[in-house]
Scaffold this motif. Structure first.
Motif, mmCIF file in Angstrom:
data_model
loop_
_atom_site.group_PDB
_atom_site.id
_atom_site.type_symbol
_atom_site.label_atom_id
_atom_site.label_comp_id
_atom_site.label_asym_id
_atom_site.label_seq_id
_atom_site.Cartn_x
_atom_site.Cartn_y
_atom_site.Cartn_z
ATOM 1 N N LEU D 28 0.108 19.627 -89.478
ATOM 2 C CA LEU D 28 -0.699 18.867 -88.518
ATOM 3 C C LEU D 28 -1.343 17.648 -89.184
ATOM 4 N N TYR D 67 -7.376 18.358 -87.600
ATOM 5 C CA TYR D 67 -7.134 19.278 -86.488
ATOM 6 C C TYR D 67 -7.992 20.518 -86.652
ATOM 7 N N GLY D 110 -4.003 20.470 -78.126
ATOM 8 C CA GLY D 110 -2.581 20.761 -78.241
ATOM 9 C C GLY D 110 -2.226 21.944 -77.368
ATOM 10 N N ALA D 224 -6.992 20.917 -81.743
ATOM 11 C CA ALA D 224 -7.177 19.560 -81.261
ATOM 12 C C ALA D 224 -7.699 18.713 -82.409
ATOM 13 N N SER D 246 -0.339 15.543 -79.509
ATOM 14 C CA SER D 246 -0.940 16.856 -79.372
ATOM 15 C C SER D 246 -0.338 17.608 -78.196
#
Ligand code: ATP
Ligand code: ATP
Ligand code: MG
Ligand code: MG
Lengths: 209, 262, 367, 283, 367
Positions: D28, D67, D110, D224, D246
């Motif tokens: 990520l 994230y 996401g 997120a 996302s």
């Protein structure tokens, strides 16, 4: 893996650097503290207590506390490593200074050496082997502890070790952990060898008892 | 008659000696600091009011008592085992007069000290299984070096004229070791042991990662779940443990230091 | 003051130079081995070179010490006396040469058994700081497994021997003693298990004259009861004369300048070096070995009624001291009952000394 | 090749994008870094060990953003006792509270939920015939051995709640380091059931079987990108760059990406770049 | 042997017992303060009790030492000599009483400045094992900031003074020296910065007679050039006689038994204890202080042509030694050119001694 050798070299240099800088800082602090406190029971045992407490603070907690103050990178790492390595040096400095034979202290005082001259010219050299022993223990200790630099984006092998440990079970995890660990071990031995070399060169001549 | 004199000598001499704990030898500041820390912790807890659901899991006597006990047990046995191995090894190395043995032993000890404890713990757990036994092995490896090094320096620092005197009396090597060298090196060796004990108490906080108990669990929970009260409880208890154990060893050291040396 | 002469059991060593030159020669003394508990110690071309030094500290040192002999080493500081002693109990190994005790090469003996039979008073005293005085003294008896009571008794006995009150000192630690007191404890410690051989490296150097004399007398008394073989280092020539059956006068690098009985050495110093070593008053020192009783005395009447007096068992040195305290004229000699029995004059003293020296010289000549 | 031309929506944005130290986070973090640079920023990437440190680095402006998971923030940073049921509700609650108290903005969530789960050795699962946590609860106590993390043992959305919801036997529970649980569970022996994260690549790599949370006990851990509101105010385009990405990140996508790292041994950065390119998310 | 008599500058102390009893009394010696560089040291009822001991080691010790005086302490081992010395340079603080140097209470002086002015030869030698011999000696000069060359020169000079070859020993470490060599380094170290006061605790105890005599002579020569105030402990009474301007004979717990010049003490020992301490041959020892030159001699003809001889600058002790080496009859006295100039007989010697003792006694009586 081959493309990661650059990484490894960079980690090795960073790791060595951060250890040496921290050790130097710790040595200066701990030896100074030892010289100031060896004959003051309260001061000595309080500073030993403090140095001992530092060693019990988990790295994660210490660093989480330091990020807001020192940010990421070298600075919090050096600060953390320095406080971790105080105890062995401090304790051995105090014990070493205290165990100088009484008749030598008397001879020295009888010659009109001031307390500080007795300390630096007589006690320090005679205590040196023990202080050096503390330094070498501290050096080994923080070579290992320096892996925590990974928590704060500091230099060194910690990144590999923690990444490896966190992903144990996946293909590269063990490789990461092993490269990191072996790197640390080699570095540790190299640094101890450096000590041995320096001691041999006579810069830290041990006493001729 | 002679015996009476000898007995009288003992009696006469022993009662007028001032206590060996005179001065500040008892180092009361150590337990004092730890009591102060514990008191502050208690006040903190009392003033905070009702704990939330996370806090209640940890902040109860049952949990804390058990964690404290297992921490104590783990770290003390590790330090004691480390000393029990390091001192004989140190003794052997000063006798063997072999560069290879010396380098070899110190290399192993250095590696033990330098390898991150958490790594040793996890990897050993995969090999040996989890639990206190594995944790103790890792802690022993971690607290070995200070005892070894101080044993070496301590033994090497014994006044050679005294060893000569002892040899001249026909004491066997082992007798010289136990009656002369070790007592005279004791202060330095114990100093190494005290360092090892602190190392081991500190590192035992990691034992929780392999289900070996200790106060580390409270610290991890406090940290990961951002519960300062739990973190503080764990950290303060560990620190208090360090101070009190170190203090006890200090007392032991003073009690064991032959009077002729203090 | 005790009156000392060469103990009668000591046979004159056949030409000492011969041994000094290396080949151990059989001597008459070996015939009386059964009478003594001491041991025969032979140095055969023993050398020791400390690493890093240009010259050897002990250089081809050869000497035969008969069982039960009290041998005193004197010599300049740094000449190798301590080094030589340490080679006897194998604290130091010789670079070359052989030392035997009762015929056995000491290298073939068990080190520790050897050492337990050799009391060693080390020059630096070397008391163990972590043990009380009593514990320091008890070490060897403990090693030998003596019973607690026996050890306790022995400690008390030895402390009294070295003039230290057991009630006061037994439980003290070395640092709580004065220098001379520590040194005496060192002597007591070496004597503890009554070893047949003693190596004593300046054992009385730091004790005052009164205590020293008591210790010397105790030693001589001890020695007349149990004849140990003793090697004793001192820088006090009068002590050497008083104690030694024989004296070894060493030059640099343990070169033997003279090895003989005190009387012989005083009568005929081998060379200027020896004479210088003996110091001034050679003859006066010699008088300390001679007794009034053995001297041809004058009649009581030769001395004035109110003249000074001297006991018949006194040394000629004491007699001379008394003579000059008057006006130089003859003085009275008193018998055991303090009654005048004869007189002694300066001439009597001088004659006796002259005769003694002549006798020694003839003896030398005969050999 | 990077498009560090200094042009584009995000020209002038410099700094560090962070992540925690486990595989999914590495992927990520790299994805965010590559995407932002693709939009003209000049940021570097740095992984940090541990949630606490990552969050501290964000709060201390040491990193631009990283994230984070809704459940973590709600329970840990915002110090709430109980999770909120439902992914959207949880997201709404977290983003509102975090903005209000900490000035931290949550970008579009996401479509993945890296929540807790229990997993077991697949052979063993077949042997015992268990598929759901309710099945597990029905097993004899002797078979109910669990490996969990220390923190899981204390949190309300963790072990205490789970055990009471399903009526699990709590006599044989071992506390272990997260990293070690996967391997030890796969080895069997110490414990039959290990606490894992659903999207972790090792679930597949070690052939673990996930037990279904049939009573929907576990809260949602929706990932997120989080960042300071001031950063977003200065560079509003960050949201336009990252939001579509996302949205494209689903459970199955992440499992696949994690597996590429954990099973195939590929570099997280390569994995991230390949995925972005293959999906036309970068130019 | 050098010829020693009480140095002429030493004034007889007015009744020493008075000082021993505590009240420091003004003496004639204080009038010649300007001539000396030494310091005046006064002990006023100084006591020291070690904790844990029943009795004090030093008990109400009072003594006045004039500037430039060479004072020798003799006394039984354990009587408190070392303790007393250590109180002068404040290594030990007295339990009670006051010590002043040149009128100032030493407690008011800066410890380190005080000590740098006091050379201290400690009984246990106490060389620093981590420093070479040269470094050990250079300590105080370095503290005082001397230049490198000056220090180097001084080290060489001192090593030569104590009979150690600088090229051989300067770079060695203490453990590479024999006991006596170490002791001499200790003396050199204390002398290094030429301090006006010296405390010397059995400084020559482990040196051989030849070296010792050289050192003694060096010390006397030094002392006649620069008059230091010296407190010197020895167990060798002849050394005390030779070196001391005055001797303090101590009993247990530093009780002053006699404090006087060597001549006075030999002429009139204050009590039996003192006599015992001096040991046998009191008169013979006394003769060592008297010179042939000062004696009423007989004509050359009184001695036989082939009689033994003695130099005119010799001591009476040497003369007596020569007399008894003959047949007790008068011997020749040679002048500086080795020519016979007179004769000396046992009566001459005895008379001179008698006159000396009488003179001392009258002097005592007058006071
Ligand atoms: N640290 C100490 N603790 C207790 N008693 C001590 C201590 N030091 C010395 N003493 C005692 O005090 C007395 C005086 O000791 P000191 O060393 O002054 O004697 P000294 O006259 O120098 O003897 P020596 O001629 O043997 O050196 C002795 O009886 C000794 O046992
Ligand atoms: N460990 C050593 N290393 C090098 N040289 C040494 C060592 N020990 C002694 N020496 C030297 O060897 C010589 C003999 O020393 P030794 O100690 O035997 O002398 P000694 O006759 O006992 O002298 P003293 O009367 O001063 O005690 C000395 O010149 C000394 O400097
Ligand atoms: Mg010697
Ligand atoms: Mg003394």
């Amino acid at each position: 893996m081959v493309k990661r050798w650059d990484d490894v070299l960079e980690m090795a240099l960073g790791h060595t650097g951060v250890v040496l800088v921290s050790l130097a800082a710790a040595a200066i602090i701990a030896i100074t503290l030892g010289l100031l406190s060896w004959n003051k029971s309260f001061f000595a045992s309080s500073s030993l207590a403090l140095a001992g407490i530092f060693l019990t603070i988990p790295a994660l907690a210490l660093l989480a506390f330091m990020i807001p103050i020192f940010g990421l990178g070298w600075v919090p790492t050096v600060v953390a490593l320095s406080v971790y390595s105080l105890l062995p040096i401090l304790r051995n400095t105090i014990v070493g200074l205290r165990s100088v034979p009484k008749q030598l202290m008397e001879a020295a005082r009888g010659m009109g050496m001031s307390k500080s001259q007795v300390l630096f010219q007589i006690q320090m050299p005679l205590a040196w082997p023990l202080i050096l022993s503390g330094l070498r223990v501290s050096a080994q200790l923080i070579v290992g502890v320096a892996t925590i630099a990974a928590y704060v984006a500091g230099p060194g092998f910690g990144t590999y070790i923690f990444r490896g440990l966190a992903s144990l079970g996946s293909v590269n995890a063990l490789n990461f952990a092993i490269i990191g660990t072996v790197g640390v071990v080699i570095l540790a031995l190299a640094i101890d060898g450096l000590f041995a070399l320096v001691a041999k060169m006579g810069l830290f001549r041990s006493n001729h008892v | 008659m002679k015996k009476e004199v000898a007995a009288a000598a003992v009696a006469a001499a022993s009662h007028k000696r001032p206590s060996r704990f005179r001065g500040n030898k008892l180092q009361w500041e150590l337990p004092a600091i730890s009591i102060a820390m514990l008191a502050a912790l208690s006040i903190f807890h009392i003033s905070r009011g009702t704990p939330d659901s996370i806090e209640t899991v940890v902040l109860n006597w049952n949990y804390v008592g058990e964690a404290l006990w297992s921490h104590l047990w783990l770290s003390v046995s590790a330090a004691v085992i480390a000393a029990a191995i390091a001192i004989p090894v140190g003794v052997f190395l000063t006798r063997a007069n072999s560069k290879w043995a010396m380098t070899g032993a110190l290399t192993v000890a250095n590696i033990g000290q330098a390898t991150p404890v958490i790594g040793v713990l996890v990897i050993l757990a995969l090999i040996l299984g989890i639990g206190p036994g594995t944790a103790i092995i890792a802690l022993v490896a971690f607290s070995f070096l200070p005892v070894l090094r101080n044993t070496l320096v301590g033994l090497q620092g014994v006044d050679p004229t005294l060893i000569q005197a002892a040899r001249g009396m026909g004491m066997r090597k082992s007798q010289i070791l136990f009656a002369i060298e070790l007592p005279l090196a004791a202060q330095k060796i114990i100093s190494g042991f005290r360092t090892a004990l602190v190392f081991s108490i500190g590192a035992a906080t990691l034992a929780t990662f392999i289900n070996a108990g200790g106060l580390g669990e409270a610290i991890v929970i406090g940290l990961k779940l951002n519960r300062i009260s739990i973190l503080l409880t764990g950290a303060v208890l560990v620190s208090a443990l360090v101070l009190i154990l170190d203090w006890l060893v200090g007392i032991l050291e003073v009690a064991m230091t032959p009077r002729g040396l203090d | 003051m005790s009156n000392v002469s060469s103990p009668p059991t000591v046979s004159a060593q056949s030409n000492p130079q011969a041994t000094a030159e290396g080949a151990p020669v059989p001597t008459r003394a070996s015939l009386r081995k059964e009478a003594s508990v001491g041991a025969r110690i032979v140095f055969d071309k023993v050398s020791k070179k400390y690493s890093g030094q240009a010259e050897s500290a002990v250089n081809e040192f050869s000497l035969v010490i008969e069982p039960g002999e009290f041998i005193v080493f004197v010599g300049p500081s740094g000449c190798g006396k301590t080094t030589t002693m340490k080679m006897v109990n194998r604290i130091i190994e010789p670079t070359s040469g052989i030392i035997t005790i009762d015929g056995t090469d000491i290298r073939d003996l068990d080190e520790n058994k050897l050492r337990r039979k050799i009391g060693y008073v080390i020059q630096q005293i070397g008391l163990f700081p972590h043990m009380t005085i009593a514990e320091n003294i008890a070490i060897v008896p403990k090693l030998l497994g003596w019973s607690k009571e026996r050890i306790a008794d022995r400690v008390v006995e030895l402390l009294e021997l070295v003039e230290l009150d057991p009630t006061e000192y037994a439980k003290r630690y070395p640092k709580e003693l004065s220098g001379g007191q520590q040194q005496r404890v060192g002597v007591a410690r070496a004597l503890a298990a009554d070893p047949p051989v003693m190596l004593m490296d300046e054992p009385f150097g730091a004790t005052d004259p009164i205590t020293r004399e008591k210790l010397q007398d105790e030693f001589l008394a001890l020695q007349s009861r149990i004849k140990k073989t003793i090697i004793f280092v001192t820088h006090d020539f009068e002590e050497a004369i008083k104690l030694g059956d024989k004296i070894v006068i060493l030059g640099p690098r343990t070169n033997i300048e003279q090895f003989d009985t005190p009387a012989h050495i005083l009568a005929a110093p081998a060379n200027d070096y020896v004479a210088e070593f003996i110091g001034s008053g050679l003859n006066l020192k010699h008088l300390a070995l001679l007794e009034v009783a053995d001297t041809e005395l004058g009649p009581v009447g030769a001395a004035a009624k109110d003249a000074a007096s001297v006991g018949i068992d006194a040394t000629l040195r004491d007699a001379l001291d008394a003579v000059i305290s008057g006006d130089g004229l003859p003085i009275l000699v008193l018998d055991e009952n303090e009654q005048p029995t004869a007189s002694i004059s300066i001439e009597d003293i001088a004659k006796r000394l002259g005769a003694e020296i002549e006798a020694m010289e003839t003896e030398e000549g005969v050999k | 090749a990077e498009t560090n031309t200094g042009t584009g929506e995000l020209a002038g944005l410099t700094g560090v994008v962070g992540s925690k130290e486990f595989t999914e986070q590495l992927v990520l973090g790299n994805i965010a870094t590559i995407a932002l640079n693709n939009a003209g920023a000049d940021v570097s990437y740095q992984d940090l060990a541990g949630s606490t440190n990552a969050r501290a680095a964000l709060m201390g402006d040491e990193i631009i953003g990283y994230y984070e998971y809704t459940g973590t923030a709600w329970l840990v940073y915002l110090e709430n006792d109980a999770p909120i049921t439902g992914a959207d509700a949880q997201y709404a609650a977290v983003s509102e509270a975090d903005l209000a108290t900490n000035d931290v903005v949550w970008l579009e969530g996401g479509q993945f939920n890296n929540t807790y789960a229990f997993a077991m050795n697949s052979e063993k699962a077949a042997e015992l015939g268990v598929k759901t946590l309710s099945d597990v609860a029905a097993l004899p106590a002797a078979d109910q051995s669990y490996c969990i993390e220390a923190e899981f043992s204390a949190r309300p959305d963790g072990w205490p709640g789970l055990a009471s919801t399903y009526g699990l036997d709590t006599n044989n529970v071992s506390n272990l380091d997260t990293g070690a649980i996967y391997q030890i569970t796969a080895d069997g022996g110490t414990c039959n059931f290990g606490e894992v994260f659903i999207t972790d690549g090792r679930v597949a790599a070690l052939d673990l079987t996930i037990l279904t949370d049939d009573k929907e006990f576990f809260p949602v851990y929706q990932g997120a990108f989080t960042l300071k509101s001031s950063t977003l105010a200065a560079y509003p385009a960050i949201a336009t760059v990252l939001d579509p990405i996302s949205v494209a990140l689903t459970d199955s996508v992440l499992q696949m990406l994690n597996a590429q790292v954990d099973i195939d041994g590929e570099d997280p950065e390569d994995v991230a770049r390949m995925w972005l390119q293959d999906n036309g998310l970068i130019s």
